[in-house]
Design an enzyme around this catalytic site. Sequence first.
Site, PDB file in Angstrom:
ATOM      1  N   ASP A  13      32.358  40.403  36.443  1.00 42.47           N
ATOM      2  CA  ASP A  13      33.637  39.695  36.288  1.00 42.47           C
ATOM      3  C   ASP A  13      33.488  38.332  35.611  1.00 42.47           C
ATOM      4  O   ASP A  13      33.948  37.312  36.122  1.00 42.47           O
ATOM      5  CB  ASP A  13      34.322  39.509  37.650  1.00 42.47           C
ATOM      6  CG  ASP A  13      34.387  40.780  38.456  1.00 42.47           C
ATOM      7  OD1 ASP A  13      34.577  41.842  37.851  1.00 42.47           O
ATOM      8  OD2 ASP A  13      34.245  40.719  39.692  1.00 42.47           O
ATOM      9  N   GLU A 185      44.375  44.507  35.944  1.00 43.34           N
ATOM     10  CA  GLU A 185      43.830  43.393  36.723  1.00 43.34           C
ATOM     11  C   GLU A 185      43.148  42.413  35.776  1.00 43.34           C
ATOM     12  O   GLU A 185      43.248  42.520  34.554  1.00 43.34           O
ATOM     13  CB  GLU A 185      42.837  43.935  37.756  1.00 43.34           C
ATOM     14  CG  GLU A 185      41.712  44.746  37.145  1.00 43.34           C
ATOM     15  CD  GLU A 185      40.843  45.446  38.171  1.00 43.34           C
ATOM     16  OE1 GLU A 185      40.878  45.078  39.354  1.00 43.34           O
ATOM     17  OE2 GLU A 185      40.108  46.380  37.779  1.00 43.34           O
TER      18      GLU A 185
END
Length: 533
Positions: A13, A185
């Site tokens: 991420d 997301e």
Amino acid sequence: MIKNPILPGFHPDPSILRVGDDYYIATSTFEWFPGVEIHHSRDLKHWELIARPLSRRSQIDMAGNPDSGGVWAPDISYHQGRYYLVYTDVKHHSGIFRDTHNYLVTAPSITGPWSDPVYLNSTGFDPSLFFEDDGRVYLLNMTNDCRPWNNRFSGISLQEFSLKEMKLIGSPQIIFTGTELGFTEGPHMYKLNDYYYLMTAEGGTSYNHAVTMARSESLRGPYTVDPLNPMLSSRDNPELELQRAGHADIVQTQSGDWYMVHLCGRPLPGTRNCILGRETAIQKVYWDESGWLRLTEGERSPVTETEEAGLPAWMPDKTDADRDDFDSPVLGSRYQTLRVPFEKGIMSLSERPGYLRLRGQESLSSLFRQSLLAVRICSFRCRMETRMEFSPHTFRQMAGLICYYDTMRYHYLYITHSEYAGHILAIQSCEGGLYRFPLREAEGFEDFVQLSDASVGLRAEIDGEILRFFYSYGSAGDWQQIGPDLDSKVLSDEYMQRNSFTGAFSGLCCQDLSGERLYADFDYFEYRDVKQD
């Protein structure tokens, strides 16, 4: 050329930031403490770990958090001389409900001191900040919908944030509901050439992962999706070395070039198991004539080597040594613990100088207080080693060397006590919740190895899909294998369980289920990648 991944091992991420000539990448740490890792570079090729901002219980207390809970998808930004970091603390993420609390911390320097957190919201996860030209600031995050008949990933929310009051103001608005790829997301917002560009991760973080770009002339939309969507993915090419490509962020260099960092995974050859977890890679990108972001190489597929940025040559000031003899009064930066910092008296480098002393706490199944200190496994071929002393007087006391994914997946070589054999060396494996004791199961092996020396060397070797344990006495290093070959794939996201997002670690641990907190002393710890011949 820049070789991928730039951050090998569990570094998912990525959020990237440039301040002057310095580049920073923030990555998720999930249940590992301290929370968030920040790496620094000046050439986008070589990186060093310089900060873990969430280093106090007042900033992040993950006691009781589930496996693969904790710190998800941090976003790092810089505004008017101050650094801003937003992140999610995930307390629950299975079933129809998710308990996801978003926070903000700030600091005058990338290395801190970082503030105590400001609570933002709990509507979803993957928060990020966008600083508008007019001075207004906005929070973006994906939103959860717990109603089973609706889309669980219900869209990207935008809400204004007041820097003066340090709180959200106004009402949130869904500005993008995603594409047919689903699982929308990881939002990041950019403003370029009169357009607002919204980058999201879609397809889920496994083998259908992807990067989606959409743009609008208005911050609040409507957003038009890139006609070639997705602009990055490995989903249609199972032969690529870099799989699971998605969850990206972009940065512009001093000379005007653009680069994108993104999440990826490298499965063991011939398998779909990524024992190294989700890693960070980088790709050179550009804006085409139509104003859409494109990869310089690879069309829409990630490449293992990308063009260097032409920045001045740079190397990190220091790197952690392969071997730690525990002679320093403080631990090296590469170590992490599970969920919470060690309480006073649980870990010591001074009670016996030159040794790490760990006092036993709860079991390897505990979500609260484990005495486990570990580092990331970053290669398919590696060796982990220690020498230790431990004097248990009950089977409830154990200490040793572990290769660990989470409470449901690990291989553990440990010293314990048998009421009929005294001190023994044993192996315990947990494979997706199935507990095994390989020395008892394998034909030709005894239940244990009876120890004849107070000082015992323990070693683990990973060679692709195989994990082996060894032991030795004295300092000569006459290593003998103990137990059968074990399956390293147990240490992967994909092994027998969904909703798993971390990576393999190796380290030292001690349990005392009697509550006496008996200690084990470790003379050194060594982690070494083994290069291919």
